[in-house]
Write a protein that holds these residues in place. Sequence first.
Motif, mmCIF file in Angstrom:
data_model
loop_
_atom_site.group_PDB
_atom_site.id
_atom_site.type_symbol
_atom_site.label_atom_id
_atom_site.label_comp_id
_atom_site.label_asym_id
_atom_site.label_seq_id
_atom_site.Cartn_x
_atom_site.Cartn_y
_atom_site.Cartn_z
ATOM 1 N N LEU A 34 -8.904 -7.983 30.388
ATOM 2 C CA LEU A 34 -10.310 -7.391 29.499
ATOM 3 C C LEU A 34 -10.165 -5.795 28.799
ATOM 4 O O LEU A 34 -10.318 -5.310 28.257
ATOM 5 N N VAL A 36 -7.309 -4.295 29.046
ATOM 6 C CA VAL A 36 -6.096 -4.787 28.452
ATOM 7 C C VAL A 36 -6.549 -5.036 26.586
ATOM 8 O O VAL A 36 -6.970 -5.157 26.426
ATOM 9 N N PRO A 37 -5.787 -4.675 25.431
ATOM 10 C CA PRO A 37 -5.840 -4.696 23.936
ATOM 11 C C PRO A 37 -5.804 -6.236 24.309
ATOM 12 O O PRO A 37 -4.386 -6.890 24.819
ATOM 13 N N SER A 38 -6.111 -6.739 23.092
ATOM 14 C CA SER A 38 -6.107 -8.470 22.908
ATOM 15 C C SER A 38 -4.845 -8.575 22.592
ATOM 16 O O SER A 38 -4.393 -9.838 23.224
ATOM 17 N N ASP A 39 -4.031 -7.858 22.043
ATOM 18 C CA ASP A 39 -3.123 -8.185 21.109
ATOM 19 C C ASP A 39 -2.137 -8.300 23.031
ATOM 20 O O ASP A 39 -0.953 -8.776 22.294
ATOM 21 N N GLU A 40 -2.363 -7.265 23.874
ATOM 22 C CA GLU A 40 -1.359 -7.145 25.321
ATOM 23 C C GLU A 40 -1.733 -8.296 26.198
ATOM 24 O O GLU A 40 -1.314 -8.460 26.775
ATOM 25 N N TRP A 41 -2.694 -9.384 25.778
ATOM 26 C CA TRP A 41 -2.944 -10.568 26.578
ATOM 27 C C TRP A 41 -1.800 -11.856 27.387
ATOM 28 O O TRP A 41 -1.466 -12.375 25.825
ATOM 29 N N ASP A 44 -5.670 -16.312 27.099
ATOM 30 C CA ASP A 44 -6.999 -15.568 26.103
ATOM 31 C C ASP A 44 -8.107 -15.743 27.723
ATOM 32 O O ASP A 44 -8.395 -16.767 28.254
#
Length: 80
Positions: A34, A36-41, A44
């Motif tokens: 959480l 980091v930006p979700s596009d770098e996860w 999930d």
Amino acid sequence: MSLPASDDAFLYGLERNVRAELTAIETSRPEDALAVPSDEWMFDPADAQREKAGVRSLLGAVEALEDGSRAAGRDGDRDV
């Protein structure tokens, strides 16, 4: 009816593997995602929680099988 000794060994090994997986899940820190930006996860965090619940459920099923095996062994070879 009791399980053959090889089934008991299988259940023991399965329980050990499931417990190791649960330990790995519990010591991981999915909440760090959480930060980091979700596009770098890489995953999930919600999936991590579902996986943890699933592994706990699997552990419960294995323990129930082992308990049933032990109870059947105490009852001899008669059907319970």
